[in-house]
Design a protein around this motif. Structure first.
Motif, PDB file in Angstrom:
ATOM      1  N   LEU A 211       1.306  -2.356  -1.357  1.00 34.59           N
ATOM      2  CA  LEU A 211       0.490  -2.625  -0.167  1.00 34.59           C
ATOM      3  C   LEU A 211       0.241  -4.123   0.002  1.00 34.59           C
ATOM      4  O   LEU A 211       0.196  -4.637   1.120  1.00 34.59           O
ATOM      5  CB  LEU A 211      -0.853  -1.883  -0.261  1.00 34.59           C
ATOM      6  CG  LEU A 211      -0.792  -0.347  -0.248  1.00 34.59           C
ATOM      7  CD1 LEU A 211      -2.182   0.244  -0.421  1.00 34.59           C
ATOM      8  CD2 LEU A 211      -0.163   0.183   1.035  1.00 34.59           C
ATOM      9  N   THR A 212       0.077  -4.828  -1.109  1.00 35.80           N
ATOM     10  CA  THR A 212      -0.241  -6.259  -1.079  1.00 35.80           C
ATOM     11  C   THR A 212       0.927  -7.111  -0.594  1.00 35.80           C
ATOM     12  O   THR A 212       0.741  -8.068   0.152  1.00 35.80           O
ATOM     13  CB  THR A 212      -0.626  -6.744  -2.504  1.00 35.80           C
ATOM     14  OG1 THR A 212      -1.780  -6.018  -2.926  1.00 35.80           O
ATOM     15  CG2 THR A 212      -0.923  -8.224  -2.536  1.00 35.80           C
ATOM     16  N   ARG A 216       7.274  -3.621   4.816  1.00 32.70           N
ATOM     17  CA  ARG A 216       7.349  -2.165   4.935  1.00 32.70           C
ATOM     18  C   ARG A 216       7.440  -1.569   3.534  1.00 32.70           C
ATOM     19  O   ARG A 216       7.940  -2.217   2.607  1.00 32.70           O
ATOM     20  CB  ARG A 216       8.579  -1.721   5.741  1.00 32.70           C
ATOM     21  CG  ARG A 216       8.510  -2.004   7.232  1.00 32.70           C
ATOM     22  CD  ARG A 216       9.606  -1.255   7.982  1.00 32.70           C
ATOM     23  NE  ARG A 216      10.944  -1.592   7.490  1.00 32.70           N
ATOM     24  CZ  ARG A 216      12.022  -0.831   7.691  1.00 32.70           C
ATOM     25  NH1 ARG A 216      11.924   0.307   8.360  1.00 32.70           N
ATOM     26  NH2 ARG A 216      13.210  -1.205   7.234  1.00 32.70           N
ATOM     27  N   PRO A 230       4.833   0.050   7.682  1.00 34.38           N
ATOM     28  CA  PRO A 230       4.042  -1.082   7.182  1.00 34.38           C
ATOM     29  C   PRO A 230       2.878  -0.560   6.340  1.00 34.38           C
ATOM     30  O   PRO A 230       2.410   0.574   6.555  1.00 34.38           O
ATOM     31  CB  PRO A 230       3.543  -1.772   8.462  1.00 34.38           C
ATOM     32  CG  PRO A 230       4.489  -1.330   9.532  1.00 34.38           C
ATOM     33  CD  PRO A 230       4.897   0.068   9.159  1.00 34.38           C
ATOM     34  N   PRO A 231       2.375  -1.373   5.393  1.00 31.35           N
ATOM     35  CA  PRO A 231       1.335  -0.904   4.463  1.00 31.35           C
ATOM     36  C   PRO A 231       0.114  -0.278   5.139  1.00 31.35           C
ATOM     37  O   PRO A 231      -0.346   0.788   4.731  1.00 31.35           O
ATOM     38  CB  PRO A 231       0.947  -2.178   3.705  1.00 31.35           C
ATOM     39  CG  PRO A 231       2.181  -3.005   3.723  1.00 31.35           C
ATOM     40  CD  PRO A 231       2.820  -2.737   5.049  1.00 31.35           C
ATOM     41  N   ARG A 232      -0.400  -0.927   6.178  1.00 28.42           N
ATOM     42  CA  ARG A 232      -1.620  -0.403   6.801  1.00 28.42           C
ATOM     43  C   ARG A 232      -1.382   0.975   7.427  1.00 28.42           C
ATOM     44  O   ARG A 232      -2.210   1.888   7.312  1.00 28.42           O
ATOM     45  CB  ARG A 232      -2.130  -1.388   7.855  1.00 28.42           C
ATOM     46  CG  ARG A 232      -3.434  -0.923   8.477  1.00 28.42           C
ATOM     47  CD  ARG A 232      -4.140  -2.008   9.233  1.00 28.42           C
ATOM     48  NE  ARG A 232      -5.432  -1.552   9.686  1.00 28.42           N
ATOM     49  CZ  ARG A 232      -6.335  -2.322  10.253  1.00 28.42           C
ATOM     50  NH1 ARG A 232      -6.093  -3.601  10.417  1.00 28.42           N
ATOM     51  NH2 ARG A 232      -7.495  -1.833  10.655  1.00 28.42           N
ATOM     52  N   GLU A 233      -0.239   1.127   8.084  1.00 28.99           N
ATOM     53  CA  GLU A 233       0.079   2.410   8.714  1.00 28.99           C
ATOM     54  C   GLU A 233       0.245   3.505   7.656  1.00 28.99           C
ATOM     55  O   GLU A 233      -0.198   4.645   7.841  1.00 28.99           O
ATOM     56  CB  GLU A 233       1.354   2.281   9.540  1.00 28.99           C
ATOM     57  CG  GLU A 233       1.733   3.535  10.303  1.00 28.99           C
ATOM     58  CD  GLU A 233       3.042   3.388  11.062  1.00 28.99           C
ATOM     59  OE1 GLU A 233       3.751   4.395  11.196  1.00 28.99           O
ATOM     60  OE2 GLU A 233       3.360   2.261  11.499  1.00 28.99           O
ATOM     61  N   TYR A 235      -1.194   3.684   4.758  1.00 27.98           N
ATOM     62  CA  TYR A 235      -2.507   4.031   4.199  1.00 27.98           C
ATOM     63  C   TYR A 235      -3.368   4.784   5.205  1.00 27.98           C
ATOM     64  O   TYR A 235      -3.983   5.800   4.888  1.00 27.98           O
ATOM     65  CB  TYR A 235      -3.221   2.753   3.749  1.00 27.98           C
ATOM     66  CG  TYR A 235      -4.575   3.009   3.113  1.00 27.98           C
ATOM     67  CD1 TYR A 235      -4.683   3.357   1.774  1.00 27.98           C
ATOM     68  CD2 TYR A 235      -5.747   2.918   3.862  1.00 27.98           C
ATOM     69  CE1 TYR A 235      -5.919   3.606   1.183  1.00 27.98           C
ATOM     70  CE2 TYR A 235      -6.990   3.166   3.293  1.00 27.98           C
ATOM     71  CZ  TYR A 235      -7.065   3.508   1.956  1.00 27.98           C
ATOM     72  OH  TYR A 235      -8.292   3.760   1.389  1.00 27.98           O
ATOM     73  N   GLU A 236      -3.402   4.285   6.438  1.00 31.46           N
ATOM     74  CA  GLU A 236      -4.293   4.869   7.451  1.00 31.46           C
ATOM     75  C   GLU A 236      -3.708   6.110   8.110  1.00 31.46           C
ATOM     76  O   GLU A 236      -4.444   6.964   8.599  1.00 31.46           O
ATOM     77  CB  GLU A 236      -4.617   3.834   8.542  1.00 31.46           C
ATOM     78  CG  GLU A 236      -5.340   2.588   8.039  1.00 31.46           C
ATOM     79  CD  GLU A 236      -6.808   2.829   7.729  1.00 31.46           C
ATOM     80  OE1 GLU A 236      -7.285   3.975   7.884  1.00 31.46           O
ATOM     81  OE2 GLU A 236      -7.487   1.866   7.325  1.00 31.46           O
ATOM     82  N   ARG A 294     -10.214   9.407   3.795  1.00 30.68           N
ATOM     83  CA  ARG A 294     -10.347   8.285   2.861  1.00 30.68           C
ATOM     84  C   ARG A 294     -11.827   8.078   2.503  1.00 30.68           C
ATOM     85  O   ARG A 294     -12.708   8.170   3.371  1.00 30.68           O
ATOM     86  CB  ARG A 294      -9.802   6.996   3.491  1.00 30.68           C
ATOM     87  CG  ARG A 294      -8.300   7.018   3.788  1.00 30.68           C
ATOM     88  CD  ARG A 294      -7.463   7.079   2.545  1.00 30.68           C
ATOM     89  NE  ARG A 294      -6.038   6.937   2.830  1.00 30.68           N
ATOM     90  CZ  ARG A 294      -5.084   7.209   1.953  1.00 30.68           C
ATOM     91  NH1 ARG A 294      -5.402   7.643   0.741  1.00 30.68           N
ATOM     92  NH2 ARG A 294      -3.813   7.064   2.273  1.00 30.68           N
ATOM     93  N   ARG A 297     -14.156   5.925   4.640  1.00 32.14           N
ATOM     94  CA  ARG A 297     -14.381   6.352   6.025  1.00 32.14           C
ATOM     95  C   ARG A 297     -15.529   7.351   6.146  1.00 32.14           C
ATOM     96  O   ARG A 297     -15.840   7.805   7.245  1.00 32.14           O
ATOM     97  CB  ARG A 297     -13.097   6.986   6.589  1.00 32.14           C
ATOM     98  CG  ARG A 297     -11.934   6.015   6.745  1.00 32.14           C
ATOM     99  CD  ARG A 297     -12.255   4.917   7.714  1.00 32.14           C
ATOM    100  NE  ARG A 297     -11.084   4.094   8.023  1.00 32.14           N
ATOM    101  CZ  ARG A 297     -11.108   3.064   8.848  1.00 32.14           C
ATOM    102  NH1 ARG A 297     -12.240   2.733   9.450  1.00 32.14           N
ATOM    103  NH2 ARG A 297     -10.023   2.347   9.085  1.00 32.14           N
ATOM    104  N   HIS A 364     -10.607   9.902  11.625  1.00 27.87           N
ATOM    105  CA  HIS A 364     -10.460   9.547  10.216  1.00 27.87           C
ATOM    106  C   HIS A 364     -10.169  10.741   9.313  1.00 27.87           C
ATOM    107  O   HIS A 364     -10.138  10.604   8.093  1.00 27.87           O
ATOM    108  CB  HIS A 364     -11.712   8.810   9.728  1.00 27.87           C
ATOM    109  CG  HIS A 364     -11.903   7.492  10.398  1.00 27.87           C
ATOM    110  ND1 HIS A 364     -13.136   6.983  10.738  1.00 27.87           N
ATOM    111  CD2 HIS A 364     -10.997   6.574  10.829  1.00 27.87           C
ATOM    112  CE1 HIS A 364     -12.989   5.825  11.336  1.00 27.87           C
ATOM    113  NE2 HIS A 364     -11.694   5.552  11.403  1.00 27.87           N
TER     114      HIS A 364
END
Length: 374
Positions: A211-212, A216, A230-233, A235-236, A294, A297, A364
């Motif tokens: 993630l860091t 992708r 991508p990391p944020r996608e 995770y979320e 998560r 959230r 969420h």
């Protein structure tokens, strides 16, 4: 080694393509099942997954150390299945550094240049630039045994970049380093990538590292990519239960699909409570689903007043982690329901055994396939 930073996949140009690639060692079990993957020029792509998921085998096929059982690998538009490793124009960084112990740092860096018959004057200049890049100019005359683990890994990184390959492959390169040094090296590798724009394919089982560092991440499980994003996608917005549970911390509530209306659905939990959720991967009404929420959230007490989904939970345990606290609660029959709270937001009066109001918004909570975590 040009200083010009190329935009990450700016032109969308594909550097590497896996097309229907399979790998089996015994002719029966496929370690890699049917890999179709395009890697963009200039991007930092991480192959992430548990042991035996096929990520390292995929990297080794790209490097040329393993041969695909079926399918084709293209590099810059050309099939490389039968091209030996040393002719692929690929830099490699391994966990064990693989430095030559009898050579100095400078000689280690000059070796791949001499193999490629680079002129002596040019070689000296490139070694000098590569050492400056990893801040090891003063160590050029030392031998690997005289360096720390972090310094050796920097030398290995510089050696992989010194001949200006079009692609650099890294196989668990930071696995042998302690936590603090590992985190420092993550940033160092990321910044070098950003500065020089070389394409990097990185293998790790460490989700935080993926993630860091990455543009992708491709999540592998049982020889297949479960999701690439991508990391944020990732995770979320996980696509399935495996990704939701493998990436970061995740609360799971088992239930049954009651109804679905477009992108939203209603799920009934075991104790009869109902949750409105995003319908990501669900069957027909009556089918089992797993809800994914998560820990950060979840809203507690007054913050939960505006939430569409509201419950009561019983506080079971506090786990103090410095900047935040993990609160373990019993919620809807789940005794391992975790809420993350920044220290500044924690109610100091909250105690084990207390009943607390909690909730989360529809956007969420994701209704996913009920497959168990393996």
């Amino acid at each position: 080694m040009s200083d010009a930073k190329t935009g990450v996949g700016a032109n969308g140009e594909t550097l590497v393509s896996f097309r229907g690639v399979q790998k089996s060692y015994d002719g029966e079990n496929l370690i890699v099942k049917d890999l179709n993957l395009d890697i963009r020029k200039g991007e930092f792509l991480t192959l992430l997954g548990p042991s035996g998921s096929g990520k390292t085998t995929s990297l080794m096929m790209l490097a040329g150390f393993e041969t695909p059982t079926a399918g084709e690998i293209l590099l810059a538009g050309k099939a490389i299945n039968n091209v030996p490793p040393h002719k692929r124009d690929i830099g490699m960084v391994f966990q064990n550094y693989a430095l030559f112990p009898h050579m100095t740092v400078a000689e280690n860096l000059a070796f791949p240049l001499s193999v490629r018959k680079v002129a002596k004057s040019e070689s000296i200049e490139r070694v000098k630039r590569a050492l400056a890049m990893v801040q090891l100019d003063k160590f050029r005359h030392r031998y690997p045994a005289q360096l720390s683990g972090g310094q050796q890994q920097r030398v290995a990184l510089a050696r992989a970049l010194v001949f200006e390959p079009q692609l650099v492959l890294m196989d668990e390169p930071l696995g042998a380093l302690d936590k603090q040094l590992r985190e420092h090296m993550q940033m160092e590798i990321k910044h070098i990538h950003q500065r020089f724009g070389v394409t990097v394919v990185y293998v790790t089982h460490d989700q935080g590292e993926a993630l860091t560092m990455s543009d992708r991440v491709a999540v592998f499980h049982q020889g297949e990519i479960q999701q690439i994003a991508p990391p944020r996608e990732l995770y979320e917005a996980p696509h399935n239960s495996f990704v939701a549970n493998f990436i970061g911390e995740n609360n799971r509530l088992a239930g049954q699909l009651l109804s679905r209306d477009g992108e939203r659905c209603v799920v009934e939990l075991a104790q009869g409570a109902r949750v409105e959720a995003l319908a990501i991967q669900t069957g027909e009404p009556g089918a089992p689903v797993m809800l994914s929420i998560r820990p950060e959230r979840v809203c507690l007490n007054g913050r939960s007043a505006d939430c569409a989904n509201r419950f009561n939970g019983r506080v079971e345990e506090f786990i103090y982690l410095g900047d935040h606290v993990r609160i373990r609660l019993e919620v809807a029959g789940n005794t391992d329901f975790i809420v993350k709270q920044p220290i500044a937001e924690l109610d100091p009066a909250l105690a084990v055994g207390d009943t607390v109001a909690l909730g989360w918004q529809v956007e969420h909570v994701r209704a996913l396939d009920p497959s168990p975590v393996e």
